[in-house]
Design a protein around this motif. Structure first.
Motif, PDB file in Angstrom:
ATOM      1  N   LEU A 111       0.666  -1.362   0.051  1.00 29.51           N
ATOM      2  CA  LEU A 111      -0.045   0.047  -0.136  1.00 29.51           C
ATOM      3  C   LEU A 111       0.999   1.281   0.097  1.00 29.51           C
ATOM      4  O   LEU A 111       0.712   2.094  -0.538  1.00 29.51           O
ATOM      5  CB  LEU A 111      -0.906  -0.079   1.293  1.00 29.51           C
ATOM      6  N   SER A 112       1.894   1.267   0.589  1.00 25.43           N
ATOM      7  CA  SER A 112       2.791   2.448   0.747  1.00 25.43           C
ATOM      8  C   SER A 112       3.533   2.767  -0.781  1.00 25.43           C
ATOM      9  O   SER A 112       3.543   3.706  -1.167  1.00 25.43           O
ATOM     10  CB  SER A 112       3.968   2.181   1.782  1.00 25.43           C
ATOM     11  N   ASP A 113       3.757   1.655  -1.497  1.00 20.47           N
ATOM     12  CA  ASP A 113       4.053   1.538  -2.887  1.00 20.47           C
ATOM     13  C   ASP A 113       2.928   2.204  -3.647  1.00 20.47           C
ATOM     14  O   ASP A 113       3.239   3.466  -4.495  1.00 20.47           O
ATOM     15  CB  ASP A 113       4.240   0.373  -3.329  1.00 20.47           C
ATOM     16  N   VAL A 114       1.623   2.214  -3.423  1.00 23.24           N
ATOM     17  CA  VAL A 114       0.852   2.840  -4.181  1.00 23.24           C
ATOM     18  C   VAL A 114       0.801   4.343  -3.738  1.00 23.24           C
ATOM     19  O   VAL A 114       0.587   5.288  -4.617  1.00 23.24           O
ATOM     20  CB  VAL A 114      -0.925   2.189  -3.681  1.00 23.24           C
ATOM     21  N   THR A 115       0.771   4.720  -2.375  1.00 26.93           N
ATOM     22  CA  THR A 115       0.623   5.985  -2.089  1.00 26.93           C
ATOM     23  C   THR A 115       1.816   6.713  -2.539  1.00 26.93           C
ATOM     24  O   THR A 115       1.604   8.110  -3.131  1.00 26.93           O
ATOM     25  CB  THR A 115       0.434   6.134  -0.604  1.00 26.93           C
ATOM     26  N   ALA A 117       3.817   6.074  -5.348  1.00 25.24           N
ATOM     27  CA  ALA A 117       3.495   6.386  -6.664  1.00 25.24           C
ATOM     28  C   ALA A 117       2.399   7.426  -7.077  1.00 25.24           C
ATOM     29  O   ALA A 117       2.501   8.225  -8.011  1.00 25.24           O
ATOM     30  CB  ALA A 117       3.192   5.039  -7.206  1.00 25.24           C
ATOM     31  N   ALA A 118       1.305   7.522  -6.313  1.00 27.95           N
ATOM     32  CA  ALA A 118       0.233   8.392  -6.552  1.00 27.95           C
ATOM     33  C   ALA A 118       0.890   9.618  -6.167  1.00 27.95           C
ATOM     34  O   ALA A 118       0.326  10.674  -6.979  1.00 27.95           O
ATOM     35  CB  ALA A 118      -0.953   8.314  -5.414  1.00 27.95           C
ATOM     36  N   GLN A 119       1.558  10.089  -4.894  1.00 24.94           N
ATOM     37  CA  GLN A 119       1.969  11.440  -4.962  1.00 24.94           C
ATOM     38  C   GLN A 119       2.907  11.669  -6.257  1.00 24.94           C
ATOM     39  O   GLN A 119       2.927  12.968  -6.641  1.00 24.94           O
ATOM     40  CB  GLN A 119       3.111  11.104  -3.634  1.00 24.94           C
ATOM     41  N   ARG A 120       3.795  11.029  -6.694  1.00 26.38           N
ATOM     42  CA  ARG A 120       4.582  11.396  -7.934  1.00 26.38           C
ATOM     43  C   ARG A 120       3.846  11.791  -9.013  1.00 26.38           C
ATOM     44  O   ARG A 120       4.092  12.830  -9.774  1.00 26.38           O
ATOM     45  CB  ARG A 120       5.578  10.140  -8.508  1.00 26.38           C
ATOM     46  N   TRP A 121       2.674  11.049  -9.111  1.00 26.53           N
ATOM     47  CA  TRP A 121       1.874  11.335 -10.314  1.00 26.53           C
ATOM     48  C   TRP A 121       0.926  12.825 -10.034  1.00 26.53           C
ATOM     49  O   TRP A 121       0.924  13.411 -10.860  1.00 26.53           O
ATOM     50  CB  TRP A 121       0.960  10.178 -10.537  1.00 26.53           C
ATOM     51  N   PHE A 122       0.538  12.987  -8.819  1.00 29.46           N
ATOM     52  CA  PHE A 122      -0.063  14.120  -8.347  1.00 29.46           C
ATOM     53  C   PHE A 122       0.874  15.410  -8.823  1.00 29.46           C
ATOM     54  O   PHE A 122       0.553  16.374  -9.246  1.00 29.46           O
ATOM     55  CB  PHE A 122      -0.543  14.260  -6.810  1.00 29.46           C
ATOM     56  N   GLU A 123       2.070  15.122  -8.268  1.00 27.85           N
ATOM     57  CA  GLU A 123       3.024  16.364  -8.283  1.00 27.85           C
ATOM     58  C   GLU A 123       3.400  16.536  -9.964  1.00 27.85           C
ATOM     59  O   GLU A 123       3.540  17.729 -10.346  1.00 27.85           O
ATOM     60  CB  GLU A 123       4.606  15.868  -7.809  1.00 27.85           C
ATOM     61  N   ASP A 124       3.558  15.442 -10.698  1.00 25.16           N
ATOM     62  CA  ASP A 124       3.734  15.666 -12.240  1.00 25.16           C
ATOM     63  C   ASP A 124       2.619  16.354 -12.616  1.00 25.16           C
ATOM     64  O   ASP A 124       2.737  17.327 -13.699  1.00 25.16           O
ATOM     65  CB  ASP A 124       3.971  14.418 -12.877  1.00 25.16           C
ATOM     66  N   ASN A 125       1.301  16.186 -12.211  1.00 28.22           N
ATOM     67  CA  ASN A 125       0.084  16.806 -12.808  1.00 28.22           C
ATOM     68  C   ASN A 125       0.101  18.409 -12.795  1.00 28.22           C
ATOM     69  O   ASN A 125      -0.431  18.945 -13.495  1.00 28.22           O
ATOM     70  CB  ASN A 125      -1.087  16.201 -12.299  1.00 28.22           C
ATOM     71  N   LEU A 126       0.572  18.591 -11.462  1.00 31.79           N
ATOM     72  CA  LEU A 126       0.469  20.059 -11.063  1.00 31.79           C
ATOM     73  C   LEU A 126       1.509  20.806 -12.090  1.00 31.79           C
ATOM     74  O   LEU A 126       1.225  21.936 -12.361  1.00 31.79           O
ATOM     75  CB  LEU A 126       1.176  20.242  -9.486  1.00 31.79           C
ATOM     76  N   SER A 127       2.645  20.431 -12.212  1.00 30.36           N
ATOM     77  CA  SER A 127       3.865  21.110 -12.999  1.00 30.36           C
ATOM     78  C   SER A 127       3.189  20.850 -14.688  1.00 30.36           C
ATOM     79  O   SER A 127       3.784  21.759 -15.443  1.00 30.36           O
ATOM     80  CB  SER A 127       5.212  20.610 -12.969  1.00 30.36           C
ATOM     81  N   PRO A 168       0.309   1.352 -12.117  1.00 30.56           N
ATOM     82  CA  PRO A 168       0.292   0.086 -12.421  1.00 30.56           C
ATOM     83  C   PRO A 168       0.146  -1.047 -10.972  1.00 30.56           C
ATOM     84  O   PRO A 168       0.948  -1.909 -10.729  1.00 30.56           O
ATOM     85  CB  PRO A 168       1.819  -0.216 -12.712  1.00 30.56           C
ATOM     86  N   PHE A 169      -1.153  -0.814 -10.639  1.00 31.15           N
ATOM     87  CA  PHE A 169      -1.675  -1.538  -9.436  1.00 31.15           C
ATOM     88  C   PHE A 169      -2.963  -2.154  -9.862  1.00 31.15           C
ATOM     89  O   PHE A 169      -3.497  -1.368 -10.411  1.00 31.15           O
ATOM     90  CB  PHE A 169      -1.412  -0.726  -8.260  1.00 31.15           C
ATOM     91  N   ASP A 170      -3.285  -3.168  -9.446  1.00 33.63           N
ATOM     92  CA  ASP A 170      -4.494  -3.948  -9.553  1.00 33.63           C
ATOM     93  C   ASP A 170      -5.480  -3.182  -8.665  1.00 33.63           C
ATOM     94  O   ASP A 170      -5.435  -2.133  -7.739  1.00 33.63           O
ATOM     95  CB  ASP A 170      -4.559  -5.174  -8.972  1.00 33.63           C
ATOM     96  N   ASP A 203       3.373   9.818   7.574  1.00 29.75           N
ATOM     97  CA  ASP A 203       3.538   9.556   9.159  1.00 29.75           C
ATOM     98  C   ASP A 203       4.720  10.120   9.776  1.00 29.75           C
ATOM     99  O   ASP A 203       5.349  11.162   9.053  1.00 29.75           O
ATOM    100  CB  ASP A 203       3.619   7.789   9.007  1.00 29.75           C
ATOM    101  N   ALA A 204       5.132   9.626  10.991  1.00 32.45           N
ATOM    102  CA  ALA A 204       6.085  10.224  11.859  1.00 32.45           C
ATOM    103  C   ALA A 204       7.412  10.063  11.124  1.00 32.45           C
ATOM    104  O   ALA A 204       8.258  10.861  11.393  1.00 32.45           O
ATOM    105  CB  ALA A 204       6.176   9.749  13.165  1.00 32.45           C
ATOM    106  N   ARG A 205       7.784   9.193  10.036  1.00 36.20           N
ATOM    107  CA  ARG A 205       8.920   8.869   9.601  1.00 36.20           C
ATOM    108  C   ARG A 205       9.032   9.492   8.297  1.00 36.20           C
ATOM    109  O   ARG A 205       9.953   9.507   7.407  1.00 36.20           O
ATOM    110  CB  ARG A 205       9.242   7.396   9.375  1.00 36.20           C
ATOM    111  N   GLY A 206       8.046  10.359   7.708  1.00 34.16           N
ATOM    112  CA  GLY A 206       7.983  11.068   6.531  1.00 34.16           C
ATOM    113  C   GLY A 206       7.415  10.241   5.548  1.00 34.16           C
ATOM    114  O   GLY A 206       7.801  10.607   4.227  1.00 34.16           O
ATOM    115  N   ARG A 207       6.830   9.150   5.590  1.00 33.31           N
ATOM    116  CA  ARG A 207       6.229   8.231   4.608  1.00 33.31           C
ATOM    117  C   ARG A 207       4.739   8.776   4.160  1.00 33.31           C
ATOM    118  O   ARG A 207       4.106   9.069   5.140  1.00 33.31           O
ATOM    119  CB  ARG A 207       6.282   6.979   4.761  1.00 33.31           C
ATOM    120  N   VAL A 208       4.604   8.844   2.828  1.00 33.71           N
ATOM    121  CA  VAL A 208       3.334   9.235   2.396  1.00 33.71           C
ATOM    122  C   VAL A 208       2.247   8.087   2.580  1.00 33.71           C
ATOM    123  O   VAL A 208       2.450   6.964   2.465  1.00 33.71           O
ATOM    124  CB  VAL A 208       3.309   9.394   0.856  1.00 33.71           C
ATOM    125  N   ILE A 209       1.010   8.471   3.541  1.00 32.42           N
ATOM    126  CA  ILE A 209       0.310   7.357   3.907  1.00 32.42           C
ATOM    127  C   ILE A 209      -1.207   7.683   3.291  1.00 32.42           C
ATOM    128  O   ILE A 209      -2.085   6.986   3.629  1.00 32.42           O
ATOM    129  CB  ILE A 209       0.194   7.153   5.409  1.00 32.42           C
TER     130      ILE A 209
END
Length: 624
Positions: A111-115, A117-127, A168-170, A203-209
């Motif tokens: 699930l962390s891989d999903v979030t 990847a989604a964050q990178r995609w959202f950032e690309d869309n903004l620019s 690329p996730f189910d 989260d407290a470790r800086g990972r997108v959740i």
């Protein structure tokens, strides 16, 4: 399971100075390293790191710990997160969990891989060109490009299937991560976030959740802000937005500030206040309060100045009361009506907000003002309702000492409001009811004399009641405590009733009609307490009387608790014995506090004449 031996091996493989040196500038000092302490402000270094022994220590604030403690206390990580980070750095495998835990951890990693990847995609869309409106909105809100990059702003297109096509996730994994919605009627799944400015939640470790999204459509029928649902990665009641950035800043600043929303956090960060966090669109939870107290002893709540913001602050206070601990509280900042922190910074500058944050209102005072201002209190019934609400709040406080202190402070405020000094004005001149006071004074003396002649079992109780007789202006401050005491100790009841009647006759802080030496029973230890010694300041008398009444009320409560513990011996012998032992220890501590109350005042040098005043020389002053 993490054994002590495994943790020792982990510490041995870690170079502490390398861990600390990632966020603190270190200086070599012989075999050690030193620095200005990151836990408190100082100009000369008193913070030392010893790699051979594996610990750090500050000789200024006494901060002390190892590499794990550094990551939990300075970086704000949970214990297991700190262990995992250090283990990865040291190349050590964590002890194998049970299969179910391993499977759950593997699922969370997916699930962390999903979030991510989604964050990178959202950032690309903004620019990209599709993000033009979102960029314009950021500029309109005064969010700089640097802040947009630092906080990871992105954009979700207003389409139902673009995220699914891009990642690329189910389908099941995307839905479990909160990125897609599967209709209950079996319809086609669709993207959760559409046409929104996106912010990652870490989260407290800086990972997108998870994510928060703000709609850009002016006429949107849905919610302005939309958060990810709870997932195996994200629990909104256990997460604080921006905590991973705010924790280090909070330890340096010595405070942490709680605001209502993401944009407030970012506005404060742009203004130089990096120690701000926000809840996830709901009232602060007990777990979030615990997270805040790990960062600072008195987090500052700075909610919007509108009615909704004040209700949110009150809900936070209600959640905090049951879990208050000595030294841990909340500060409350009331913003000007109609302004949130973002508005205040943009309209009046960071200095205006800093001025408010530097003078937060104590929790007890804020609680009093919220309830006092909840509605009109012009009738006796309304005043009684106010008192009932205050006592209901006090009853939720778990810690006994804090509960007693809140009860006293709130009732003192209530008494000052409900029973102000009364004056009878005759032809423009104040006429005090002196005759009534003289009538009540003999009753007090008579009851105290009877108590003394009856061989009062509690000499301390007789001394405290005599102190209140010498200073009747203090009686009303302790009305509730005295009423409870009269119920618990019937022998003291008549004297307490007479004292309360005397208090009702007082119109102002005028000289009491009771002389300190005429009529009151002789007390062998009267010079042990400040309230029985002539010439002590009103503040000193008030302080010692307050402590003495508190101790006196606690004695019968302990007695009743011991009786209850003894009574349950037959059905719970082990628990009964343990409780009796604990109560005996409290009783011994109580007796020692009473002795200490006398000793600290008896130690002040006085000549013989002042310690043994002549009759008529001790007319007490009623202090209001």
């Amino acid at each position: 399971m993490l054994t002590p031996q495994w943790l020792d091996a982990l510490r041995a493989r870690i170079t502490l100075s390398a861990v600390v040196g990632r966020s603190v500038r270190l200086q070599k000092a012989g075999r050690e390293f030193r620095a200005c302490c990151p836990f408190h402000d100082e100009k000369s270094p008193s913070f030392y790191i010893n790699d051979a022994k594996g610990f750090y220590h500050c000789f200024g604030c006494q901060a002390h710990g190892d590499a794990i403690r550094w990551l939990t206390d300075h970086q704000g990580l949970a214990f297991m997160d700190a262990v995992k980070e250090l283990a990865a750095e040291a190349g050590m495998e964590l002890p194998a969990p049970d299969p179910r835990a391993a499977k759950s951890a593997e699922r969370r990693a997916s699930l962390s891989d999903v979030t991510e990847a989604a964050q990178r995609w959202f950032e690309d869309n903004l620019s990209a060109p599709i993000g033009t409106n979102a960029r314009e909105y950021l500029a309109k809100r005064g969010i700089s490009d640097a802040s947009a990059r630092a906080f990871g702003f992105g954009f979700a297109p207003d389409q139902r299937q673009t995220l699914k096509a891009a990642l690329p996730f189910d389908e099941a994994l995307l839905a479990e991560a909160g990125m897609r919605i599967a209709p209950e009627d079996g319809g086609e799944p669709y993207d959760r976030f559409r046409g929104r400015l996106m912010l990652p939640i870490h989260d407290a470790r800086g990972r997108v959740i998870a994510f928060g999204g703000r709609t850009l459509a002016k006429d949107a029928g849905g919610a302005k802000y939309l958060n990810s649902p709870d997932t195996p990665l994200f629990d909104k009641g256990r997460t604080l937005y921006n905590l991973h950035r705010a924790a280090p800043a909070a330890r340096k600043a010595g405070r942490i500030v709680v605001v209502e929303g993401y944009m407030d956090v970012i506005a404060l960060a742009q203004a130089g206040l990096a120690e701000a966090v926000a809840p996830m669109g709901t009232a602060l939870t007990e777990h979030q309060l615990e997270l805040l107290w790990r960062q600072a002893d008195c987090p500052i709540l700075c909610f919007d100045g509108d009615a909704a913001g004040q209700r949110a602050a009150m809900k936070a206070i209600e959640r905090a009361l049951p879990i208050l601990k000595p030294g841990l509280s909340l500060g409350i900042v009331r913003l000007p009506a109609g302004l949130d922190p973002d508005d205040l910074v943009r309209e009046r500058g960071a200095a205006a907000l800093e001025a408010l944050l530097s003078r937060p209102q104590p929790l007890a005072e804020a609680l009093w003002e919220f309830e006092r201002d909840a509605g009109p209190i012009s009738t006796p019934e309304a005043k009684a309702g106010l008192k009932a609400r205050l006592l209901d709040h006090v009853g939720t406080i778990g810690h006994p000492d804090i509960r007693a202190l809140y009860r006293r402070e709130l009732l003192e405020r209530f008494s000052a409001l409900a029973f102000p000094p009364r004056y009878a004005r005759v032809f423009g001149r104040e006429a005090r009811r002196g005759e009534q006071a003289r009538t009540s004074a003999p009753a007090v003396i008579d009851r105290l004399q009877q108590l003394a002649k009856g061989g009062a079992r509690d000499g301390f109780g007789l001394a405290v009641l005599s102190g209140l007789a010498r200073h009747p202006g203090e009686i009303s401050r302790h009305e509730e405590a005295l009423i409870h005491l009269a119920r618990a100790e019937p022998a003291l009841g008549p004297a307490i009733d007479a004292l309360l009647a005397l208090s009702e006759t007082l119109d102002s802080p005028a000289p009491s009609p009771i002389s300190g030496a005429i009529g009151l029973p002789a007390l062998p230890d009267r010079n042990l307490y400040a309230f029985l010694i002539e010439g002590n300041s009103p503040d000193l008398v008030r302080e010692d009387l307050a402590e003495a009444v508190s101790l006196l009320v606690e004695k019968p409560a302990l007695k009743a608790a011991k009786a209850a513990a003894t009574a349950r011996f037959d059905r719970d012998p082990e628990g009964s014995m343990a409780e009796q032992g604990r109560l005996r220890a409290r009783e011994m501590a109580l007796d020692e506090r009473i002795k200490r109350l006398g000793r600290k005042r008896a130690a002040s040098p006085r000549d013989d004449s002042s310690r043994s005043p002549s009759p008529g020389a001790m007319t007490a002053q009623a202090t209001d």
